[in-house]
Scaffold this motif. Sequence first.
Motif, mmCIF file in Angstrom:
data_model
loop_
_atom_site.group_PDB
_atom_site.id
_atom_site.type_symbol
_atom_site.label_atom_id
_atom_site.label_comp_id
_atom_site.label_asym_id
_atom_site.label_seq_id
_atom_site.Cartn_x
_atom_site.Cartn_y
_atom_site.Cartn_z
ATOM 1 N N LEU A 179 24.141 -15.677 50.874
ATOM 2 C CA LEU A 179 24.672 -15.286 51.748
ATOM 3 C C LEU A 179 26.209 -16.782 51.556
ATOM 4 N N PRO A 180 26.793 -16.006 50.973
ATOM 5 C CA PRO A 180 28.074 -17.146 51.351
ATOM 6 C C PRO A 180 28.867 -17.094 51.756
ATOM 7 N N VAL A 181 29.016 -17.996 52.945
ATOM 8 C CA VAL A 181 30.286 -17.989 54.597
ATOM 9 C C VAL A 181 31.271 -19.165 53.956
ATOM 10 N N ASN A 182 33.020 -18.398 54.235
ATOM 11 C CA ASN A 182 33.876 -19.261 54.053
ATOM 12 C C ASN A 182 34.164 -20.258 55.821
ATOM 13 N N LEU A 183 34.635 -20.656 55.571
ATOM 14 C CA LEU A 183 34.400 -21.589 56.354
ATOM 15 C C LEU A 183 36.159 -21.970 57.037
ATOM 16 N N GLY A 184 36.939 -21.551 55.902
ATOM 17 C CA GLY A 184 38.398 -21.737 55.332
ATOM 18 C C GLY A 184 38.973 -22.872 55.532
ATOM 19 N N LYS A 185 40.100 -23.469 56.175
ATOM 20 C CA LYS A 185 40.399 -24.662 55.678
ATOM 21 C C LYS A 185 40.767 -25.642 56.303
ATOM 22 N N VAL A 186 40.171 -26.830 56.120
ATOM 23 C CA VAL A 186 40.160 -28.126 56.715
ATOM 24 C C VAL A 186 41.476 -28.617 56.739
ATOM 25 N N ARG A 187 42.321 -29.774 56.923
ATOM 26 C CA ARG A 187 43.273 -30.019 55.907
ATOM 27 C C ARG A 187 43.307 -29.973 54.676
ATOM 28 N N GLY A 188 43.480 -28.965 54.205
ATOM 29 C CA GLY A 188 43.565 -28.334 52.332
ATOM 30 C C GLY A 188 42.014 -28.535 51.949
ATOM 31 N N PHE A 189 40.794 -29.064 52.602
ATOM 32 C CA PHE A 189 39.730 -28.433 52.309
ATOM 33 C C PHE A 189 39.535 -27.201 51.959
ATOM 34 N N THR A 190 38.888 -26.445 51.454
ATOM 35 C CA THR A 190 37.982 -25.195 51.336
ATOM 36 C C THR A 190 36.724 -25.550 51.778
ATOM 37 N N LEU A 191 35.714 -25.016 53.170
ATOM 38 C CA LEU A 191 35.162 -24.769 53.233
ATOM 39 C C LEU A 191 34.124 -23.798 53.217
ATOM 40 N N HIS A 192 33.493 -24.398 52.177
ATOM 41 C CA HIS A 192 32.259 -22.991 51.731
ATOM 42 C C HIS A 192 30.716 -23.435 52.493
ATOM 43 N N PHE A 193 30.099 -22.159 52.780
ATOM 44 C CA PHE A 193 28.924 -22.867 53.366
ATOM 45 C C PHE A 193 27.841 -21.614 52.413
ATOM 46 N N HIS A 194 26.918 -22.099 51.736
ATOM 47 C CA HIS A 194 25.746 -20.840 51.019
ATOM 48 C C HIS A 194 24.419 -21.176 51.413
ATOM 49 N N LEU A 195 24.287 -20.282 51.975
ATOM 50 C CA LEU A 195 23.299 -19.825 53.076
ATOM 51 C C LEU A 195 22.102 -19.118 51.802
ATOM 52 N N TYR A 196 20.605 -19.767 51.454
ATOM 53 C CA TYR A 196 19.680 -18.881 50.233
ATOM 54 C C TYR A 196 18.483 -18.917 51.676
ATOM 55 N N THR A 197 17.669 -18.226 51.567
ATOM 56 C CA THR A 197 16.373 -18.319 51.624
ATOM 57 C C THR A 197 14.989 -18.409 51.040
ATOM 58 N N VAL A 198 13.716 -18.613 50.749
ATOM 59 C CA VAL A 198 13.481 -19.189 49.390
ATOM 60 C C VAL A 198 11.971 -17.854 49.936
ATOM 61 N N PRO A 199 11.045 -17.265 48.934
ATOM 62 C CA PRO A 199 10.177 -16.587 48.945
ATOM 63 C C PRO A 199 8.877 -17.188 49.336
ATOM 64 N N GLY A 200 8.310 -17.111 50.007
ATOM 65 C CA GLY A 200 7.087 -17.431 51.367
ATOM 66 C C GLY A 200 6.000 -17.974 50.431
ATOM 67 N N GLN A 201 5.793 -16.157 49.309
ATOM 68 C CA GLN A 201 4.406 -16.219 48.864
ATOM 69 C C GLN A 201 4.072 -17.604 47.830
ATOM 70 N N VAL A 202 3.094 -18.024 48.348
ATOM 71 C CA VAL A 202 2.419 -18.789 47.392
ATOM 72 C C VAL A 202 2.967 -19.405 45.722
ATOM 73 N N TYR A 203 2.591 -17.866 45.338
ATOM 74 C CA TYR A 203 2.673 -17.747 43.912
ATOM 75 C C TYR A 203 4.234 -17.579 42.850
ATOM 76 N N TYR A 204 5.598 -17.931 44.078
ATOM 77 C CA TYR A 204 6.573 -17.745 43.732
ATOM 78 C C TYR A 204 7.165 -19.037 44.053
ATOM 79 N N ASN A 205 6.421 -20.209 43.557
ATOM 80 C CA ASN A 205 7.009 -21.925 43.616
ATOM 81 C C ASN A 205 7.943 -21.990 42.615
ATOM 82 N N ALA A 206 7.284 -21.278 41.780
ATOM 83 C CA ALA A 206 8.865 -21.785 41.230
ATOM 84 C C ALA A 206 10.030 -21.636 41.313
#
Lengths: 192, 162
Positions: free
Chosen positions: A60-87
């Motif tokens: 999920l990408p979330v945009n925090l908007g502009k702070v003093r000319g900088f655009t702030l993006h937050f990218h939220l990720y989840t990982v799979p929990g199952q043991v066999y998906y370690n890669a």
Amino acid sequence: MSLINYSSKEINCKIVYYGPGLGGKTTNIKYVYSKVNPESRGKLMSLDTELDRTLFFDFLPVNLGKVRGFTLHFHLYTVPGQVYYNASRKLILKGTDGLIFVADSQIERFEDNIESLENLKENLAEYGVKLGDIPLTMQYNKRDLPNIVSIEELEEVLNPRRVFFSEGVAIQGIGVFEPLKEVSKKALRRLK
Amino acid sequence: MTVSKGNHFEEEFRKIKENLEELCRDIKALAVLLIDKAGQLITTAGNTSFLDIPSFATLSAADFAATSNLADLIGEYDFTTLFHQGKEKSIYVSLISDQVILAVIFTKETTLGLVRIKVRKVSKKLEGFFDKIFADIEGEYVGMIDDDFIGEAESELDSLFE
Ligand SMILES: Nc1nc2c(ncn2[C@@H]2O[C@H](COP(=O)(O)OP(=O)(O)O)[C@@H](O)[C@H]2O)c(=O)[nH]1
Ligand SMILES: [Mg+2]
């Protein structure tokens, strides 16, 4: 830290939800999606298996908007929990700026939390990173259920550094924003 | 965390962008994207209006990482290119300076052979720019972001997640 300077002024921050399978990571990110102003968020992308357990990740990408000319993006990720998906867990960890560890409070999942935390440390070590090097917060999830481990015990075992934690009921949106906000701020402060 | 400052690398960045646009024109690609290995977009050329860019960037990085694991399994160090062939559109992905992913989206009007040759050529050039950028980057943004900046960003965060 994946650091690249572009000519546009942008700050991208990658936050990863880690934890045992079925602990509530996807539920967290879905709640965030449902609550954030549509103009600030991108599409919630989930790569699911047929069994509805996340195969690769949610994103999920979330945009925090502009702070003093900088655009702030937050990218939220989840990982799979199952043991066999370690890669795929390992690859999602690449360039992570902040981690939220979602623990499952249920007594029968206690060991799974420990195992997942150990796995996190191992995977970070492969990138030459220590857990203590990355902003981290905890969420002890599923506090609504009857058969749960006490906070004291969870803290004792999972959180020796005593980083910020919340008591979560992610399905009701309780304790979801706090650890996200806290870890995002920690990540931002590290920009200095 | 990727931080973009603006001035220092503007020259390199401009050249990178020019090269991508030239590549895009040369092979009549729909679009060309540069993505870092963590899945963050660096820049694009061509027409990307049809594309969900953050998702594309994330998946390309994941694709590459998954493929390096495959390479591992057969005792290869890394696959440096990936090709996904579709009926109408195809994607050719390659790695630059071991760090940056170059993705080309093209139609059946362009042959894979041409894409391959041109991408190899432009990769060489881009590698030079990126190597310079990576060499200079350390400590580059220190001091640019101060307490006030962090404070403002934090209050943005508070109002977003409440
Ligand atoms: N009772 C309860 N169930 C929850 C809570 N959070 C998530 N769940 C449920 O736990 C299951 C797994 O959640 P999910 O978010 O898919 O876990 P993930 O594998 O970590 O992504 C789902 O059925 C959720 O509805 C909670 O706080 N309380
Ligand atoms: Mg999930």
